[in-house]
Motif scaffolding. Structure first.
Motif, PDB file in Angstrom:
ATOM      1  N   ARG A  50      -0.556  -3.643   6.863  1.00 38.16           N
ATOM      2  CA  ARG A  50       0.085  -2.505   6.198  1.00 38.16           C
ATOM      3  C   ARG A  50      -0.789  -1.270   6.290  1.00 38.16           C
ATOM      4  O   ARG A  50      -2.021  -1.344   6.192  1.00 38.16           O
ATOM      5  N   ASN A  51      -0.149  -0.116   6.452  1.00 42.17           N
ATOM      6  CA  ASN A  51      -0.789   1.187   6.304  1.00 42.17           C
ATOM      7  C   ASN A  51      -0.257   1.849   5.039  1.00 42.17           C
ATOM      8  O   ASN A  51       0.929   1.721   4.711  1.00 42.17           O
ATOM      9  N   TRP A  87      -5.503  -5.583   6.282  1.00 43.93           N
ATOM     10  CA  TRP A  87      -5.376  -6.658   7.257  1.00 43.93           C
ATOM     11  C   TRP A  87      -5.155  -7.991   6.557  1.00 43.93           C
ATOM     12  O   TRP A  87      -5.692  -8.232   5.471  1.00 43.93           O
ATOM     13  N   ASP A 106       3.467  -3.517   9.140  1.00 44.95           N
ATOM     14  CA  ASP A 106       3.517  -3.834  10.569  1.00 44.95           C
ATOM     15  C   ASP A 106       4.617  -4.862  10.846  1.00 44.95           C
ATOM     16  O   ASP A 106       4.581  -5.986  10.325  1.00 44.95           O
ATOM     17  N   GLN A 148      -5.138   4.125   3.656  1.00 46.64           N
ATOM     18  CA  GLN A 148      -5.667   2.759   3.619  1.00 46.64           C
ATOM     19  C   GLN A 148      -5.071   1.921   4.748  1.00 46.64           C
ATOM     20  O   GLN A 148      -3.881   2.062   5.089  1.00 46.64           O
ATOM     21  N   ARG A 149      -5.900   1.068   5.313  1.00 46.93           N
ATOM     22  CA  ARG A 149      -5.447   0.065   6.281  1.00 46.93           C
ATOM     23  C   ARG A 149      -5.757  -1.304   5.692  1.00 46.93           C
ATOM     24  O   ARG A 149      -6.875  -1.545   5.207  1.00 46.93           O
ATOM     25  N   TYR A 200      -0.643   5.718   2.955  1.00 46.21           N
ATOM     26  CA  TYR A 200      -1.241   7.044   2.890  1.00 46.21           C
ATOM     27  C   TYR A 200      -0.476   7.869   1.861  1.00 46.21           C
ATOM     28  O   TYR A 200       0.721   7.666   1.632  1.00 46.21           O
ATOM     29  N   SER A 203      -9.672  -4.677   3.884  1.00 44.86           N
ATOM     30  CA  SER A 203      -9.081  -3.355   3.675  1.00 44.86           C
ATOM     31  C   SER A 203     -10.133  -2.276   3.881  1.00 44.86           C
ATOM     32  O   SER A 203     -11.335  -2.515   3.702  1.00 44.86           O
ATOM     33  N   GLY A 219      -3.377  -6.665  11.624  1.00 45.89           N
ATOM     34  CA  GLY A 219      -2.891  -5.555  10.827  1.00 45.89           C
ATOM     35  C   GLY A 219      -1.666  -5.946  10.021  1.00 45.89           C
ATOM     36  O   GLY A 219      -0.753  -6.625  10.537  1.00 45.89           O
TER      37      GLY A 219
END
Length: 430
Positions: free
Chosen positions: A264-265, A257, A295, A254-255, A267, A230, A262
């Motif tokens: 999830r995003n 993995w 994703d 935040q990203r 914000y 992350s 990938g």
């Protein structure tokens, strides 16, 4: 000589006002100063205006913590003797202790301009002026960070059930179904790297901007399917009020993995109000919004709203939070949920080199719609516990063994599990 001696005493006392600078002379104890103040105060009505008496009264009041009375008495001295540098230095100290650093700075600057001031005293008073200028400007900038590396064992890397078979109501006529490896608890050894960098910069005495970047990487030795990583970035603004309370507004992204891909995003934004209490304690009230975008899994996309109340001391922190996670598509309502959680954590020193760290957290979730396979609305309760040591190796390097335990109770067997980890690592703080 007496005048220089008084100035040096004011200098030594004033040095205690500047962080990191030790006092070179010891003030009278508070009890002694209070006794002196009580002996002089009844004479004020009759003797006010006598510079020698007012100076003695001002010093006694100042050392006893009666800053307002000290300021008044020392101002009377200067009204009669405007060139009295030692009285002005003590007045500056009184203003500083009372929290009025603007006036303290002005008074010290006036003393610096006295041509009869000895050079060593002048240099130190000039240093005070610079320190006060820094405080008036907001305190400057600061940068800090940490790096943490650890390895250990995890009894359930995928947070899954121990069951090997589960009956799905929708297909109950087929009997129990056998779960695949990814749906059953898997144990493994792991290593984990985390780190962060935080900065704050004053834009005025009461206003600051801040930002941070936090990253983590976890690798399981035998399987990569549940490796995670992350990266989180935060930027915000904080305003300090006259009563020391703080309001902060920040944005966060935040990203995340999973298995090197990938996943999830996230914000959102956070607003927090901190009420500063005595003794290193504080109360916090916050509100937070996050958008979660997964994703390739649009039914999981959701808006998350939460409010929280917290209490912190020098040793412990406690937080209670509640909120709603609402999927953006009606077809995903089985993943929408109301949640509430409470946490308690702390660090307690056993010695200058060793501290115990521990924490407990409880999370409750109630989902909005029935699960498509299990035909019931999911209901979960989770308990998390952690205990560890923080052993100081150097001023900046620590050894940290840790154990954690998680128990998740769910009315859907697939999500009912327990998990424990043991790990050890080193942490560098800078």
């Amino acid at each position: 000589m007496t005048r220089v001696k008084h100035l040096l005493l004011a200098l030594a006392c004033g040095m205690a006002l500047v962080p990191g600078v030790p006092a070179m002379a010891q003030q009278a104890s508070v009890a002694e100063a209070e006794a002196a103040y009580r002996a002089l105060a009844p004479q004020e009505a009759a003797r006010a205006g006598d510079p020698q008496f007012d100076y003695q009264l001002g010093i006694a009041a100042l050392d006893a913590g009666h800053y307002g009375e000290a300021i008044i008495a020392l101002q009377r001295v200067l009204a009669v003797q405007p060139a009295n540098a030692q009285a002005r230095a003590e007045l500056a100290r009184a203003y500083a202790l009372a929290g009025d650093i603007d006036t303290a700075r002005a008074q010290f600057a006036t003393v610096v301009d006295d041509p009869s001031l000895p050079d060593p005293v002048r240099q130190r008073f000039t240093g005070f002026v610079r320190q006060f200028d820094r405080q008036i400007a907001g305190g400057g900038s600061d940068l800090s960070g940490y790096l943490d590396a650890r390895a250990g064992h995890d009894s359930n890397i995928n947070a899954a059930t121990d069951l090997t078979q589960v009956t799905i109501p929708l297909f109950s006529f087929l009997g129990p179904g056998t779960l695949g490896p990814g749906a059953r608890a898997q144990e493994d050894e792991f290593y984990e790297l985390t780190g962060g960098l935080s900065g704050v910069s004053a834009i005025s005495r009461q206003d600051r901007v801040f930002g941070s970047v936090l990253g983590s990487w976890r690798d399981n030795f035998d399987t990569s399917a549940f490796d995670t990583a992350s990266l989180t970035g935060t930027a915000g603004y904080a305003h300090s009020f006259a009563n020391r309370d703080v309001l902060s507004l920040s944005a966060q992204a935040q990203r995340f993995w999973l298995d090197d891909a990938g996943y999830r995003n996230s914000y959102g934004a956070v607003a927090q109000y901190t009420r500063v209490l005595d003794g290193g304690r504080a109360l916090t009230l916050s509100a937070q919004y996050n958008r979660l975008d997964f994703d390739g899994q649009p039914l999981l996309d959701a808006d998350r709203f939460a409010v929280a109340v917290g209490f912190v001391t020098r040793d412990i922190s406690a937080t209670v939070q509640a909120g709603k996670e609402e999927t953006t598509q009606a077809a995903g309502d089985a993943y929408s949920n109301l949640f509430a959680n409470a946490s308690l954590g702390g660090e307690w020193a056993l010695s200058p080199q060793v501290a115990v760290q521990g924490g407990l957290a409880f999370d409750l979730r109630r989902y909005d719609a029935a699960d498509a396979l299990f035909l019931v609305e999911r209901a979960d309760e989770r308990l998390d516990a952690q205990v560890g040591l923080k052993v100081r190796l150097t001023d900046a390097l620590f050894f940290q063994p840790r154990a954690t335990y998680t128990r998740n109770w769910s009315n859907i067997a697939l999500y009912d599990y327990d998990r424990f980890t043991v790990s050890a690592g080193v942490r560098l703080e800078f």
